[in-house]
Design an enzyme around this catalytic site. Sequence first.
Site, mmCIF file in Angstrom:
data_model
loop_
_atom_site.group_PDB
_atom_site.id
_atom_site.type_symbol
_atom_site.label_atom_id
_atom_site.label_comp_id
_atom_site.label_asym_id
_atom_site.label_seq_id
_atom_site.Cartn_x
_atom_site.Cartn_y
_atom_site.Cartn_z
ATOM 1 N N ASP A 179 0.852 -1.182 0.000
ATOM 2 C CA ASP A 179 0.000 0.000 0.000
ATOM 3 C C ASP A 179 0.899 1.248 0.000
ATOM 4 O O ASP A 179 1.893 1.314 0.716
ATOM 5 C CB ASP A 179 -0.898 -0.009 1.243
ATOM 6 C CG ASP A 179 -2.053 0.967 1.125
ATOM 7 O OD1 ASP A 179 -3.217 0.511 1.089
ATOM 8 O OD2 ASP A 179 -1.805 2.197 1.070
ATOM 9 N N HIS B 109 -10.230 -5.164 -3.311
ATOM 10 C CA HIS B 109 -8.901 -5.411 -2.740
ATOM 11 C C HIS B 109 -9.053 -5.818 -1.290
ATOM 12 O O HIS B 109 -9.963 -5.370 -0.596
ATOM 13 C CB HIS B 109 -7.985 -4.192 -2.871
ATOM 14 C CG HIS B 109 -8.580 -2.923 -2.352
ATOM 15 N ND1 HIS B 109 -9.515 -2.196 -3.068
ATOM 16 C CD2 HIS B 109 -8.418 -2.267 -1.193
ATOM 17 C CE1 HIS B 109 -9.877 -1.149 -2.366
ATOM 18 N NE2 HIS B 109 -9.231 -1.158 -1.213
ATOM 19 N N GLN C 188 -14.677 2.445 1.429
ATOM 20 C CA GLN C 188 -13.976 2.083 0.191
ATOM 21 C C GLN C 188 -13.672 3.348 -0.607
ATOM 22 O O GLN C 188 -14.555 4.185 -0.814
ATOM 23 C CB GLN C 188 -14.840 1.123 -0.656
ATOM 24 C CG GLN C 188 -14.089 0.571 -1.866
ATOM 25 C CD GLN C 188 -14.892 -0.479 -2.644
ATOM 26 O OE1 GLN C 188 -16.070 -0.706 -2.373
ATOM 27 N NE2 GLN C 188 -14.239 -1.113 -3.605
ATOM 28 N N ASN D 123 -13.019 -3.269 2.525
ATOM 29 C CA ASN D 123 -14.084 -2.263 2.521
ATOM 30 C C ASN D 123 -14.944 -2.375 1.262
ATOM 31 O O ASN D 123 -14.410 -2.502 0.150
ATOM 32 C CB ASN D 123 -13.479 -0.865 2.605
ATOM 33 C CG ASN D 123 -12.646 -0.670 3.860
ATOM 34 O OD1 ASN D 123 -12.999 -1.176 4.925
ATOM 35 N ND2 ASN D 123 -11.538 0.044 3.743
HETATM 36 P P1 5GP Z 1 -9.876 1.404 0.483
HETATM 37 O O1 5GP Z 1 -10.127 2.623 1.334
HETATM 38 O O2 5GP Z 1 -10.536 1.530 -0.864
HETATM 39 O O3 5GP Z 1 -10.205 0.128 1.187
HETATM 40 O O4 5GP Z 1 -8.323 1.347 0.300
HETATM 41 C C1 5GP Z 1 -7.623 1.898 -0.756
HETATM 42 C C2 5GP Z 1 -6.146 1.743 -0.428
HETATM 43 O O5 5GP Z 1 -5.405 1.873 -1.612
HETATM 44 C C3 5GP Z 1 -5.610 2.799 0.550
HETATM 45 O O6 5GP Z 1 -5.028 2.140 1.661
HETATM 46 C C4 5GP Z 1 -4.585 3.572 -0.269
HETATM 47 O O7 5GP Z 1 -3.457 3.950 0.487
HETATM 48 C C5 5GP Z 1 -4.228 2.586 -1.358
HETATM 49 N N1 5GP Z 1 -3.852 3.195 -2.634
HETATM 50 C C6 5GP Z 1 -4.558 4.143 -3.298
HETATM 51 N N2 5GP Z 1 -3.947 4.447 -4.463
HETATM 52 C C7 5GP Z 1 -2.843 3.646 -4.519
HETATM 53 C C8 5GP Z 1 -1.808 3.487 -5.497
HETATM 54 O O8 5GP Z 1 -1.764 4.138 -6.539
HETATM 55 N N3 5GP Z 1 -0.843 2.553 -5.232
HETATM 56 C C9 5GP Z 1 -0.853 1.812 -4.079
HETATM 57 N N4 5GP Z 1 0.137 0.922 -3.913
HETATM 58 N N5 5GP Z 1 -1.816 1.942 -3.150
HETATM 59 C C10 5GP Z 1 -2.782 2.846 -3.364
#
Ligand code: 5GP
Length: 136
Positions: free
Chosen positions: A32, A101, A95, A88
């Site tokens: 992440d 993911h 999310q 999420n």
């Molecule tokens: P969500 O809130 O949708 O469950 O989590 C999204 C996750 O994706 C977050 O923890 C954020 O830091 C990660 N993330 C968002 N954009 C990128 C990216 O471009 N590369 C990586 N490696 N992680 C990302």
Amino acid sequence: MEDINCIFCKIANGEIPSKTLYEDEQFRVILDLNPATRGHALILPKKHHQNLYDLPEETAAQVMKLAKKMTARITEKLNCTGFNLVQNNGEDAGQTVFHFHLHLIPRYKEDGQTLGWNPVEITGEDLEKIKNIIAE
Ligand code: 5GP
Ligand code: ZN
């Protein structure tokens, strides 16, 4: 199977570089970009599914098998002392990237993170009603 506007489609399929920990035909596991803790990783299916509602059952099972493998490996390599799996679904659930993911979050003693919820009081009667709605 790819959504052209989806950043995780591009990452999962190697069009955008990422810190890849593991890859096979169906999945990529990456670090992440803004980790909760050291080693915070994400399991991404290469095919686009918005969230758990859209995920085929078979893929869901494979995700959990891979999570088991990756948590063992990360634990061995980083010496974390616990793990949270977080996933999420939908904006109201936090999310932010709408490509399924699974977060793999290594935990360490006093790592400063508080993942969780605020427990609320509920009557036995309300618990019974909810149970009946869901279980019927
Ligand atoms: P969500 O809130 O949708 O469950 O989590 C999204 C996750 O994706 C977050 O923890 C954020 O830091 C990660 N993330 C968002 N954009 C990128 C990216 O471009 N590369 C990586 N490696 N992680 C990302
Ligand atoms: Zn996608």
